[in-house]
Design a protein around this motif. Sequence first.
Motif, short mmCIF file in Angstrom:
data_model
loop_
_atom_site.label_atom_id
_atom_site.label_comp_id
_atom_site.label_asym_id
_atom_site.label_seq_id
_atom_site.Cartn_x
_atom_site.Cartn_y
_atom_site.Cartn_z
N PHE A 74 0.81 -1.22 0.00
CA PHE A 74 0.00 0.00 0.00
C PHE A 74 0.85 1.27 0.00
CE2 PHE A 74 -3.61 -2.52 2.04
CZ PHE A 74 -4.33 -2.58 0.85
N LEU A 75 2.11 1.18 0.42
CA LEU A 75 2.98 2.37 0.40
C LEU A 75 3.10 2.96 -0.99
CD1 LEU A 75 6.01 1.36 2.71
CD2 LEU A 75 4.16 2.95 3.25
N ALA A 76 3.01 2.10 -2.00
CA ALA A 76 3.17 2.55 -3.39
C ALA A 76 1.85 2.96 -4.04
CB ALA A 76 3.83 1.45 -4.21
N ASN A 77 0.76 2.95 -3.28
CA ASN A 77 -0.54 3.33 -3.84
C ASN A 77 -0.51 4.80 -4.27
OD1 ASN A 77 -3.51 4.22 -3.78
ND2 ASN A 77 -3.65 2.01 -3.52
N PRO A 78 -1.01 5.11 -5.47
CA PRO A 78 -0.98 6.51 -5.95
C PRO A 78 -1.86 7.45 -5.13
CG PRO A 78 -2.22 5.10 -7.46
CD PRO A 78 -1.55 4.20 -6.49
N GLU A 79 -2.84 6.91 -4.42
CA GLU A 79 -3.67 7.74 -3.54
C GLU A 79 -2.89 8.01 -2.26
OE1 GLU A 79 -6.57 9.18 -3.97
OE2 GLU A 79 -6.83 8.43 -6.01
N PHE A 80 -2.52 9.27 -2.04
CA PHE A 80 -1.68 9.59 -0.89
C PHE A 80 -2.33 9.23 0.45
CE2 PHE A 80 1.25 13.01 -2.93
CZ PHE A 80 1.82 12.00 -3.70
N GLY A 81 -3.64 9.31 0.52
CA GLY A 81 -4.32 8.94 1.76
C GLY A 81 -4.10 7.48 2.11
N VAL A 82 -4.13 6.63 1.07
CA VAL A 82 -3.92 5.18 1.29
C VAL A 82 -2.49 4.91 1.72
CG1 VAL A 82 -3.89 2.91 0.16
CG2 VAL A 82 -5.72 4.55 -0.36
N SER A 83 -1.53 5.49 1.00
CA SER A 83 -0.12 5.24 1.33
C SER A 83 0.24 5.83 2.69
CB SER A 83 0.79 5.81 0.24
OG SER A 83 0.60 7.20 0.08
N ALA A 84 -0.36 6.97 3.06
CA ALA A 84 -0.07 7.57 4.36
C ALA A 84 -0.59 6.69 5.49
CB ALA A 84 -0.70 8.96 4.44
N HIS A 85 -1.79 6.15 5.34
CA HIS A 85 -2.33 5.24 6.36
C HIS A 85 -1.43 4.02 6.51
CE1 HIS A 85 -6.12 7.53 6.38
NE2 HIS A 85 -6.39 6.88 7.51
N ALA A 86 -0.97 3.48 5.39
CA ALA A 86 -0.09 2.30 5.44
C ALA A 86 1.21 2.64 6.15
CB ALA A 86 0.19 1.80 4.03
N ALA A 87 1.76 3.82 5.85
CA ALA A 87 3.01 4.24 6.47
C ALA A 87 2.86 4.36 7.98
CB ALA A 87 3.48 5.57 5.88
N VAL A 88 1.76 4.95 8.44
CA VAL A 88 1.54 5.13 9.88
C VAL A 88 1.39 3.78 10.57
CG1 VAL A 88 -0.07 6.03 11.59
CG2 VAL A 88 0.63 7.45 9.66
N ARG A 89 0.68 2.85 9.93
CA ARG A 89 0.55 1.51 10.54
C ARG A 89 1.91 0.83 10.64
NH1 ARG A 89 -4.29 1.44 7.31
NH2 ARG A 89 -3.20 0.32 5.64
N LEU A 90 2.73 0.95 9.60
CA LEU A 90 4.07 0.36 9.63
C LEU A 90 4.95 1.03 10.68
CD1 LEU A 90 4.73 -0.14 5.81
CD2 LEU A 90 4.63 -1.95 7.53
N VAL A 91 4.84 2.33 10.81
CA VAL A 91 5.60 3.05 11.82
C VAL A 91 5.25 2.55 13.21
CG1 VAL A 91 5.80 5.28 13.00
CG2 VAL A 91 6.08 5.15 10.52
N ARG A 92 3.97 2.41 13.47
CA ARG A 92 3.53 1.95 14.80
C ARG A 92 4.08 0.57 15.11
NH1 ARG A 92 -2.23 1.56 16.00
NH2 ARG A 92 -1.60 1.86 18.16
N ARG A 93 4.00 -0.34 14.15
CA ARG A 93 4.49 -1.71 14.41
C ARG A 93 6.00 -1.74 14.51
NH1 ARG A 93 0.02 -3.10 10.97
NH2 ARG A 93 1.34 -3.26 9.13
N ALA A 94 6.69 -0.97 13.65
CA ALA A 94 8.15 -0.94 13.70
C ALA A 94 8.66 -0.35 15.01
CB ALA A 94 8.71 -0.14 12.53
N MET A 95 7.86 0.53 15.61
CA MET A 95 8.24 1.17 16.88
C MET A 95 7.67 0.45 18.08
SD MET A 95 7.97 5.20 15.76
CE MET A 95 8.60 5.81 17.32
N TYR A 96 7.08 -0.73 17.87
CA TYR A 96 6.49 -1.54 18.95
C TYR A 96 5.37 -0.80 19.67
CZ TYR A 96 10.86 -4.02 18.15
OH TYR A 96 11.89 -4.67 17.56
N LEU A 97 4.59 -0.05 18.91
CA LEU A 97 3.47 0.68 19.48
C LEU A 97 2.14 0.03 19.12
CD1 LEU A 97 4.75 4.27 18.69
CD2 LEU A 97 4.73 3.14 20.92
N ALA A 98 2.18 -1.06 18.36
CA ALA A 98 0.95 -1.74 17.96
C ALA A 98 1.25 -3.20 17.71
CB ALA A 98 0.38 -1.10 16.69
N GLY A 99 0.22 -4.03 17.84
CA GLY A 99 0.38 -5.44 17.52
C GLY A 99 0.48 -5.66 16.04
#
Length: 466
Positions: A440-465
């Motif tokens: 989803f990071l490569a999705n042309p819709e910035f809203g979609v890619s931004a949501h994916a980035a935030v979810r990945l950030v949370r998991r990479a930072m151990y802030l989400a399951g």
Amino acid sequence: MPISVRDLLDQYGEAALSGNASLFVGAGLSQDAGYPGWGSLLAEARLKGDIPDDVTDLPLVAQYYVSGVPGGRDTLDDEIRSQMTTRPYLPTLGHKSLAALPIDDIWTTNYDTLLEEVMPEARVIATESDLQLRRIPARRRITKMHGSFSVSNPKTWLARPVITRSDYESYEQKHPRMWSSLRATYLTRTFLFLGFSFTDPNVDILLRLARSMATTASEHFTVLRKPSATTDERLHALKVRDLEASGVAVCEISNYSELTPLMEQLVRRTRPPLLFIAGSGAGHLDSVKALGKTIGHMLADLDDPIELASFGGAAGIAVSFPFAYTLRAIGKYNPSRIGFHFRESHSPPPPLPERAGTAVYASKEVDELRAELFPNCRAMLVLGGGTTTKTEVETAQKLQLPIIPLPGSEGTARRIYETSTIEDLLGGGVSDADRRDWKFLANPEFGVSAHAAVRLVRRAMYLAGR
């Protein structure tokens, strides 16, 4: 059923951050530094004592040596000292990572002084008298349960080793303070037993604690080495189940060499939740601004206490100011959550669009600033960027920092996304949810890619399951 490394990091890391964690270090960490394992340590004693190979109980090998070889116990202690001081041994990256953890209570059955060398400020408890209450407390303490060499003279015993079968059987009677202290710590803190296998005689400490003070919930954790022989797998599985039933969650590794990467991940897990924003807008400023604005608003709207850091470039500003605006709007703004770090320069840094966050001016070159800041982050987000951003990404990769690039922002972010795998940039333990969001990071819709980035950030930072 054994837990994953991710689950171990999530749960034990939370205990460490709350100040409620203790660590018990077994032989695996010392073996990774080159020290002999139990079998090698007693090989010469077995030979001199003419003890058959089918005696697999290693403390019993030591017992037979003491009772059958002239000089008895003194000779055995000298033999162990000789085996462990044949050459200088240096602390490993695993020891240094352990020292970087926010854990002030460390226990070990190892005789060596590698832990003391990486934590010189720690108070060493090696004898019963060391536990007297009148002693001045230290911020950290290392309890050497089974003996120790002296730091000042590594070829001298500070406390004689626990090694024979009778040493183990009489331990509670001869070391009542030490054993009581361990039991009390087990009841009031969360332990991680690190560097053990079921072939290690000292694993009996874990088993005795677990069985005598069993709990219904998993309050303690252990990292155990899996058996190398297929014939031992069934017995290993039964022992794991026994521990789990007693409230000890088990994470399995194949080799002691896996301990150091695990420790490095645990260090990152216990850092402040700091996200570094890398990138610039050269040639693609509009996409950097659009994605940065969306991501900044979304990060601020999370319940997680994420903090941002950048070098004050276009990407850092694009994310940080929307982050600040939203925090103000919802009443959670704190300038300490946003840091703009400016390096030494012959010209003044560019002015910020308005006052938000904290500006930090350092008399350091950019390489020094990266070396100081990056090891304190949990992850890196990349928008746009050129050659400088590429260098920052390479530096982050050497530190095993998870990297989330936004390919829609073009520049370095797109290049590293297209030329790297998710494992290259996020490390091991990638989940199915991670893989979906990576696409989803490569999705042309910035809203979609931004949501994916935030979810990945949370998991990479151990802030989400996962």
